[in-house]
Design an enzyme around this catalytic site. Structure first.
Site, PDB file in Angstrom:
ATOM      1  N   LYS A 146     -15.686 -25.477 -41.486  1.00 15.70           N
ATOM      2  CA  LYS A 146     -16.653 -24.636 -42.193  1.00 15.70           C
ATOM      3  C   LYS A 146     -15.932 -23.544 -42.982  1.00 15.70           C
ATOM      4  O   LYS A 146     -16.302 -23.234 -44.115  1.00 15.70           O
ATOM      5  CB  LYS A 146     -17.651 -24.023 -41.201  1.00 15.70           C
ATOM      6  N   HIS A 159     -14.401 -25.197 -46.017  1.00 12.76           N
ATOM      7  CA  HIS A 159     -15.499 -25.551 -46.926  1.00 12.76           C
ATOM      8  C   HIS A 159     -15.985 -24.327 -47.694  1.00 12.76           C
ATOM      9  O   HIS A 159     -16.156 -24.363 -48.911  1.00 12.76           O
ATOM     10  CB  HIS A 159     -16.655 -26.186 -46.141  1.00 12.76           C
ATOM     11  N   ASN A 160     -16.214 -23.222 -46.988  1.00 10.96           N
ATOM     12  CA  ASN A 160     -16.691 -22.002 -47.636  1.00 10.96           C
ATOM     13  C   ASN A 160     -15.670 -21.463 -48.630  1.00 10.96           C
ATOM     14  O   ASN A 160     -16.036 -20.989 -49.708  1.00 10.96           O
ATOM     15  CB  ASN A 160     -17.036 -20.932 -46.602  1.00 10.96           C
ATOM     16  N   GLU A 207     -15.871 -23.533 -51.679  1.00 12.15           N
ATOM     17  CA  GLU A 207     -17.121 -23.199 -52.371  1.00 12.15           C
ATOM     18  C   GLU A 207     -16.984 -21.875 -53.122  1.00 12.15           C
ATOM     19  O   GLU A 207     -17.499 -21.734 -54.228  1.00 12.15           O
ATOM     20  CB  GLU A 207     -18.265 -23.134 -51.355  1.00 12.15           C
ATOM     21  N   TYR A 208     -16.296 -20.899 -52.539  1.00  9.24           N
ATOM     22  CA  TYR A 208     -16.034 -19.637 -53.232  1.00  9.24           C
ATOM     23  C   TYR A 208     -15.312 -19.913 -54.548  1.00  9.24           C
ATOM     24  O   TYR A 208     -15.634 -19.336 -55.583  1.00  9.24           O
ATOM     25  CB  TYR A 208     -15.158 -18.705 -52.384  1.00  9.24           C
ATOM     26  N   LYS A 213     -18.762 -12.585 -45.701  1.00  9.05           N
ATOM     27  CA  LYS A 213     -18.802 -12.755 -44.246  1.00  9.05           C
ATOM     28  C   LYS A 213     -17.410 -12.939 -43.650  1.00  9.05           C
ATOM     29  O   LYS A 213     -17.257 -12.978 -42.446  1.00  9.05           O
ATOM     30  CB  LYS A 213     -19.673 -13.959 -43.888  1.00  9.05           C
ATOM     31  N   ARG A 252     -14.967 -11.189 -55.468  1.00  6.46           N
ATOM     32  CA  ARG A 252     -16.044 -10.827 -54.532  1.00  6.46           C
ATOM     33  C   ARG A 252     -15.849  -9.394 -54.036  1.00  6.46           C
ATOM     34  O   ARG A 252     -16.808  -8.635 -53.908  1.00  6.46           O
ATOM     35  CB  ARG A 252     -16.104 -11.808 -53.361  1.00  6.46           C
TER      36      ARG A 252
END
Length: 134
Positions: A4, A7-8, A11-12, A83, A110
């Site tokens: 995860k 994956h995140n 995705e970022y 997060k 970000r």
């Protein structure tokens, strides 16, 4: 969860690329939200078929329901949170000696985005180019 986290992080990076393309289309090419929506939709019907490209097209095409004026994307606050999964991905890449420049750049952006008050204050004393390219 390791998978995860990776994956995140990926995705970022994808979202950063979409944001940069949006900025070029809007600020340099002078495209309207409707034109950009059509372009993203076209891309989504080809090799770039993905959830993020699909929702980008949908968001750009969405009219603001509250005011009825313009696109909802023009009313979205330009501030994001984090997060920590992007940071963990960059840290893990560094520990494994794997270059992750796109994910790292997305994380940097970000962080900058989350500092809205500081960006607003800086905009009163720092000025960029005043001319647009033709």
């Amino acid at each position: 969860n390791y998978v995860k986290m990776v994956h995140n992080g990926i995705e970022y990076g994808d979202m950063q690329l979409i944001a940069e393309v949006y900025d070029i289309m809007k600020e340099i090419l002078g495209m309207s939200n409707e034109q950009m929506a059509k372009q993203f939709e076209e891309w989504n019907n080809g090799q770039l078929d993905s959830y993020l490209i699909e929702i980008t097209a949908s968001i750009l095409a969405k009219t603001d329901d509250i005011t009825g004026k313009g696109s909802v994307v023009d009313y979205v606050l330009d501030k994001t949170g984090s997060k920590g999964t992007g940071r963990w991905t960059v840290q893990e890449a560094a520990e494994q000696s794997v270059a992750a420049p796109t994910i790292t750049a997305s994380l940097d952006n970000r962080y900058m985005s989350s500092r809205k008050d500081e960006r607003v204050k800086a905009s009163t004393v720092l000025f960029g180019p005043s001319e647009k390219l033709d």
